[in-house]
Design a protein around this motif. Structure first.
Motif, PDB file in Angstrom:
ATOM      1  N   GLY A  56      24.436   1.419  58.240  1.00  0.00           N
ATOM      2  CA  GLY A  56      25.193   1.623  56.930  1.00  0.00           C
ATOM      3  C   GLY A  56      24.976   0.382  55.999  1.00  0.00           C
ATOM      4  O   GLY A  56      24.898   0.654  54.846  1.00  0.00           O
ATOM      5  N   LEU A  57      25.154  -0.787  56.574  1.00  0.00           N
ATOM      6  CA  LEU A  57      25.095  -2.058  56.048  1.00  0.00           C
ATOM      7  C   LEU A  57      23.742  -2.238  55.131  1.00  0.00           C
ATOM      8  O   LEU A  57      23.740  -2.245  53.774  1.00  0.00           O
ATOM      9  N   LYS A  58      22.782  -1.873  55.814  1.00  0.00           N
ATOM     10  CA  LYS A  58      21.417  -2.058  55.397  1.00  0.00           C
ATOM     11  C   LYS A  58      21.035  -0.960  54.220  1.00  0.00           C
ATOM     12  O   LYS A  58      20.830  -1.196  53.257  1.00  0.00           O
ATOM     13  N   ASP A  59      21.779   0.247  54.506  1.00  0.00           N
ATOM     14  CA  ASP A  59      21.543   1.199  53.248  1.00  0.00           C
ATOM     15  C   ASP A  59      22.240   0.835  52.251  1.00  0.00           C
ATOM     16  O   ASP A  59      21.676   0.890  50.801  1.00  0.00           O
ATOM     17  N   THR A  60      23.475   0.126  52.370  1.00  0.00           N
ATOM     18  CA  THR A  60      24.245   0.029  51.296  1.00  0.00           C
ATOM     19  C   THR A  60      23.766  -1.421  50.654  1.00  0.00           C
ATOM     20  O   THR A  60      23.387  -1.391  49.168  1.00  0.00           O
TER      21      THR A  60
END
Ligand code: F6P
Length: 500
Positions: free
Chosen positions: A444-448
């Motif tokens: 999720g952090l990477k996508d954000t």
């Protein structure tokens, strides 16, 4: 600038915190000087103290030095001395190796040592005595943070005339975690010596009230806590706002609620408009090889800040070719902190190993992947960095507020820049228009992060405008005014349940 004028008068306002706004530094030749101290507490309180004529009671950051009262940048300072052993047991031990990990969701394992607790009691007594000696009759004393939780009750005992406030800058943990503490009742009793107890988040105030109910059996009505007083107590009449509760018993009422802290937003804005600082921001971009995107992390080097999670996400994005080192650079400022505490040493090793690996694997001669800086910097340089950063990464695993997030927003007078903000930082209660993340969710952090890099200008501006409105309205002057207002009103028997 510091001068040695004695601050021995009686003051109407006394601020008490473990760390003073300036730290004493002694160089190898034995030459002593002062430098601004790190951390959000000082950032927030300095402008408050400059505006009021009071005194600041605290520790000068070195052991075994008796320092006379003095004035620093218009602030009266009353130093409290700590011995080397107290530094180890009260500060590094109980404050930063017991309470700090416990209050931050046991991200690291807290250590419980009885000698540390004894030292904590003894040092809290010294701070209480120093504050009692500096306060005028009926003065307001405002005690800060987890290092000094016993001070409110100790003060009330010797000076029932005082109006006592306490503000907790870090989270207050849920009961299931708090109840590990062998001295959990003593801490609650210490805090309940205050008339008003402030927390960063509504959830922190709720956790505290629950601990009071579970451990003391006291009743609470919303943010009001009813502390029973013994009617045989000869001092009973001298307590402030004593009332009769619904069972006919005599109680003292204490207000415990959220007062989210902030920064001097105007100061950051005006620094951001200074031509020399804007030029420095352009120079920083240049020095980094003019990448398309500069991402920035700014933290004390602390395991609560999620620096490792941030690096993991960044490294994987490079590994998977979802970003290119030619286009994106991460600048990580990690200011040195609590360097003699073992968990902090280990963290430093881990972070520096990871940074070295990422750079070794992905950097080129012309482009660094992670520009890692283990230093503290003056505010001017920080503002230049904020201006140079397209994306600000705040990925704390747990944080009372996180003022860096607010500093970034206040700096962006151009209404550009994207804030990626952990929902575990107190700032996420107010800064809803940031890109909110769960730092444990690496995917999720990477996508954000990719979303932040690719965000169209009009979306960036729309979000930043809304964020700026929040930070500029709710600045630190408003925070301290609302706390002090609640405190003075409590002295007149009136408890404001929420902001006016
Ligand atoms: O804001 C939390 C806090 O622990 C303050 O109490 C403290 O002054 C600051 O962080 C920096 O930590 P330290 O004083 O231990 O260097």
């Amino acid at each position: 600038t510091t001068s040695e004028t004695a601050a021995t008068e009686a003051y109407e306002l006394v601020i008490v915190s473990n760390r003073l706004p300036v730290d004493r530094v002694v160089d190898e030749s034995g030459q002593a000087s002062w430098r601004p101290s790190p951390g959000g507490l000082v950032t927030a309180l300095q402008p408050v103290m400059r505006a009021e004529d009071g005194v600041w009671v605290g520790w000068a950051g070195v052991a075994d030095e008796e320092i006379e009262p003095f004035e620093a940048d218009g602030i009266n300072i009353l130093p409290v001395a700590l011995s080397e052993q107290e530094l180890q047991e009260y500060y590094e031990g109980f404050s930063n190796d017991t309470l700090w990990p416990l209050y931050h969701d046991v991200i690291a394992q807290p250590s419980y040592h009885r000698e540390w607790w004894e030292s904590y009691v003894q040092v809290n007594r010294r701070f209480a005595d120093a504050a009692a000696g500096a306060a005028a009759h009926g003065a307001v004393v405002w005690v800060h943070d987890y290092q000094l939780q016993l001070v409110p009750a100790m003060l009330r005992e010797v000076r029932p005339d005082l109006v006592i406030g306490f503000f907790n800058h870090i989270p207050f943990p849920p009961y299931g975690i708090y109840s590990q503490l062998p001295w959990r009742r003593q801490i609650i009793d210490g805090l309940l010596g205050a008339d008003v107890i402030g927390f960063q988040r509504v959830a922190d105030a709720g956790n505290f009230s629950r601990a009071v109910r579970r451990l003391k059996g006291y009743e609470t009505r919303g943010p009001i806590i009813e502390v029973p007083i013994d009617s045989d107590d000869p001092e009973a009449g001298s307590h402030r706002h004593v009332t009769t509760n619904r069972h006919g018993g005599l109680v003292r009422t204490v207000l415990a609620r959220a007062f989210p802290i902030s920064i001097d937003a105007e100061q950051y804005q005006s620094l951001a408009r200074r031509p020399d600082i804007r030029a420095r921001a352009a120079e920083i971009r240049e020095e980094l090889g003019n990448p398309e995107t500069i991402m920035l992390g700014v933290d004390r080097l602390d395991y609560t800040k999620g620096i490792g999670h941030r690096l993991k996400a960044f490294g994987e994005l490079l590994r998977d070719g979802r970003i290119d080192v030619e286009d994106v650079t991460l600048v990580q400022v990690a200011s040195p902190s609590r360097e003699r505490v073992e968990t902090y040493r280990q963290l430093r090793d881990e972070i520096e190993l990871t940074v070295g690996r990422i750079n070794g694997d992905y950097a080129t001669l012309g482009h660094t992947a992670v520009a890692y800086l283990h230093h503290g910097y003056p505010r001017e340089e920080m503002v230049a960095l904020y201006l140079a950063a397209d994306v600000m990464l705040v990925t704390a695993l747990r944080d009372g507020m996180n003022l860096v997030a607010k500093e970034y927003v206040a700096t962006r007078v151009d209404e550009d820049g994207v804030l990626v903000l952990s929902e575990f930082a107190g700032a996420s209660d107010e800064l809803r228009q940031a890109l909110l993340i769960n730092p444990h969710d690496i995917e999720g952090l990477k996508d954000t992060i990719l979303q932040a890099i690719a965000m169209p200008k009009r979306d960036r501006v729309r979000r930043m405008r809304a964020l700026r409105k929040k930070v500029l309205t709710n600045d630190v002057a408003r925070w301290s005014a609302s706390f002090l207002d609640a405190l003075t009103r409590s002295a007149h028997g009136d408890h404001p349940l929420q902001d006016p």
